[in-house]
Design an enzyme around this catalytic site. Structure first.
Site, PDB file in Angstrom:
ATOM      1  N   CYS A 127     -46.858  24.819  27.233  1.00 48.40           N
ATOM      2  CA  CYS A 127     -46.059  23.848  27.407  1.00 48.40           C
ATOM      3  C   CYS A 127     -45.889  22.935  26.372  1.00 48.40           C
ATOM      4  O   CYS A 127     -46.891  22.517  25.634  1.00 48.40           O
ATOM      5  CB  CYS A 127     -46.593  23.053  28.721  1.00 48.40           C
ATOM      6  SG  CYS A 127     -45.914  21.320  29.066  1.00 48.40           S
ATOM      7  N   LEU A 128     -44.659  22.397  25.827  1.00 49.97           N
ATOM      8  CA  LEU A 128     -44.629  21.613  24.652  1.00 49.97           C
ATOM      9  C   LEU A 128     -45.598  20.273  24.675  1.00 49.97           C
ATOM     10  O   LEU A 128     -45.778  19.759  23.861  1.00 49.97           O
ATOM     11  CB  LEU A 128     -43.230  21.118  24.436  1.00 49.97           C
ATOM     12  CG  LEU A 128     -42.324  22.162  24.290  1.00 49.97           C
ATOM     13  CD1 LEU A 128     -40.907  21.822  24.079  1.00 49.97           C
ATOM     14  CD2 LEU A 128     -42.542  23.142  22.969  1.00 49.97           C
ATOM     15  N   GLY A 182     -37.576  24.794  27.326  1.00 52.45           N
ATOM     16  CA  GLY A 182     -37.246  23.926  28.376  1.00 52.45           C
ATOM     17  C   GLY A 182     -37.810  22.581  28.083  1.00 52.45           C
ATOM     18  O   GLY A 182     -38.855  22.756  27.413  1.00 52.45           O
ATOM     19  N   GLN A 213     -41.036  14.338  29.482  1.00 54.01           N
ATOM     20  CA  GLN A 213     -41.718  14.634  28.228  1.00 54.01           C
ATOM     21  C   GLN A 213     -41.459  13.786  27.068  1.00 54.01           C
ATOM     22  O   GLN A 213     -42.084  13.828  26.061  1.00 54.01           O
ATOM     23  CB  GLN A 213     -41.607  16.322  27.935  1.00 54.01           C
ATOM     24  CG  GLN A 213     -42.216  16.886  28.892  1.00 54.01           C
ATOM     25  CD  GLN A 213     -42.083  18.357  28.537  1.00 54.01           C
ATOM     26  OE1 GLN A 213     -41.081  19.221  29.031  1.00 54.01           O
ATOM     27  NE2 GLN A 213     -42.799  19.144  27.925  1.00 54.01           N
ATOM     28  N   HIS A 226     -41.216  25.622  36.155  1.00 48.59           N
ATOM     29  CA  HIS A 226     -42.093  24.922  34.979  1.00 48.59           C
ATOM     30  C   HIS A 226     -41.352  23.215  34.911  1.00 48.59           C
ATOM     31  O   HIS A 226     -42.158  22.316  34.900  1.00 48.59           O
ATOM     32  CB  HIS A 226     -42.126  25.421  33.656  1.00 48.59           C
ATOM     33  CG  HIS A 226     -42.870  24.889  32.879  1.00 48.59           C
ATOM     34  ND1 HIS A 226     -44.408  25.307  32.289  1.00 48.59           N
ATOM     35  CD2 HIS A 226     -43.022  23.716  32.176  1.00 48.59           C
ATOM     36  CE1 HIS A 226     -44.780  24.428  31.423  1.00 48.59           C
ATOM     37  NE2 HIS A 226     -43.763  23.515  31.078  1.00 48.59           N
ATOM     38  N   GLU A 227     -40.114  23.269  34.443  1.00 47.73           N
ATOM     39  CA  GLU A 227     -39.502  22.152  34.307  1.00 47.73           C
ATOM     40  C   GLU A 227     -39.311  21.230  35.434  1.00 47.73           C
ATOM     41  O   GLU A 227     -39.443  19.871  35.319  1.00 47.73           O
ATOM     42  CB  GLU A 227     -38.014  22.529  33.643  1.00 47.73           C
ATOM     43  CG  GLU A 227     -37.940  23.030  32.428  1.00 47.73           C
ATOM     44  CD  GLU A 227     -38.976  22.704  31.388  1.00 47.73           C
ATOM     45  OE1 GLU A 227     -39.033  21.373  31.295  1.00 47.73           O
ATOM     46  OE2 GLU A 227     -39.697  23.619  30.601  1.00 47.73           O
ATOM     47  N   HIS A 229     -42.483  19.350  36.110  1.00 51.37           N
ATOM     48  CA  HIS A 229     -42.467  18.019  35.106  1.00 51.37           C
ATOM     49  C   HIS A 229     -42.159  16.862  35.917  1.00 51.37           C
ATOM     50  O   HIS A 229     -42.697  15.727  35.953  1.00 51.37           O
ATOM     51  CB  HIS A 229     -41.922  18.235  34.017  1.00 51.37           C
ATOM     52  CG  HIS A 229     -42.669  18.880  32.908  1.00 51.37           C
ATOM     53  ND1 HIS A 229     -43.984  18.462  32.487  1.00 51.37           N
ATOM     54  CD2 HIS A 229     -42.464  19.882  32.080  1.00 51.37           C
ATOM     55  CE1 HIS A 229     -44.368  19.246  31.382  1.00 51.37           C
ATOM     56  NE2 HIS A 229     -43.441  20.164  31.326  1.00 51.37           N
TER      57      HIS A 229
HETATM   58 ZN    ZN Z   1     -44.014  21.855  29.860  1.00 49.81          ZN
END
Ligand code: ZN
Length: 218
Positions: free
Chosen positions: A126-127, A68, A73, A168-169, A172
């Site tokens: 998480c990225l 995701g 981000q 999660h997304e 963000h």
């Molecule tokens: Zn994330």
């Protein structure tokens, strides 16, 4: 699509972001863009640019790789995210975590609410927080309301791992990182997770590291 605010400047910034081609740079924790609430998408990007932006999000998510990616981000404060999970996991992990394949989806202006009381707690990463994972207890099922990239309404219940990805997304887009919801004593390097905590559930990690898991499903 309403009257865009500051549409030219935001569109210009996205044009500049996409100009080099290839995966986009991903913001990391500590960057204020990850802590601001993103603004609702209301036509700030014209359709062709929106399509290119979504494709760049998809490319960046694949390259990372991740399941995701939310617009903040990559430094764009709009309520847009993409999700996709081929779920290449062993059967016992699939069953324990509900990690079923999630086809590619674009979430525009998403919001979610829990369905039922049952929480699910698993390691999550998480990225934007590379190299680390932590256990997060989240509602196991959520109702997602959004639109897709064409403006069509989405009203759908997600469960298992896709429910975790959706939460999660969407978080963000509200300036929330998974760490805000995590059991802090579960914080583990990706290497520690691979070497010690790759079990389908985090029960052994909870016992060894000293954190609580939610009780039996209500
Ligand atoms: Zn994330």
């Amino acid at each position: 699509m309403g009257t865009p605010r500051n549409s030219s400047s935001l569109a210009e910034r996205v044009e500049e972001l996409l100009a080099p081609g290839g995966p986009l740079p991903i913001a990391e924790a500590g960057d204020p863009v990850l802590r601001r609430a993103a603004e609702p998408f209301d036509g700030q990007l014209p359709p062709a640019l929106l399509a290119r932006f979504v494709e760049a999000l998809r490319l960046t998510m694949h390259a990372a790789p991740g399941v995701g990616l939310a617009a903040p981000q990559v430094g764009v404060g709009l309520r847009i995210a993409v999700i996709e999970d081929p779920a290449p996991v062993p059967e016992e992990v699939r069953v324990a975590r509900g990690r079923v394949p999630q086809p590619f989806r674009v979430l525009v202006n998403p919001s979610y609410e829990p369905v039922g009381e049952a929480p699910a707690a698993f390691f999550e990463g998480c990225l934007s927080v590379p190299g680390w994972q932590a256990v997060v207890a989240r509602p196991a099922r959520v109702r997602l309301r959004a639109t897709d990239e064409h403006g069509l309404a989405v009203d759908e219940v997600f469960s298992g791992w896709p429910a975790r990805i959706v939460q999660h997304e969407t978080d963000h887009l509200d300036g929330v990182l998974y760490l805000d919801r995590a059991e802090s004593r579960s914080l583990s390097s990706s290497r520690a997770v691979a070497e010690l905590w790759a079990q389908p559930t985090p029960e052994r990690a909870a016992a060894a590291l000293g954190f609580e898991l939610p009780g039996p499903a209500a």
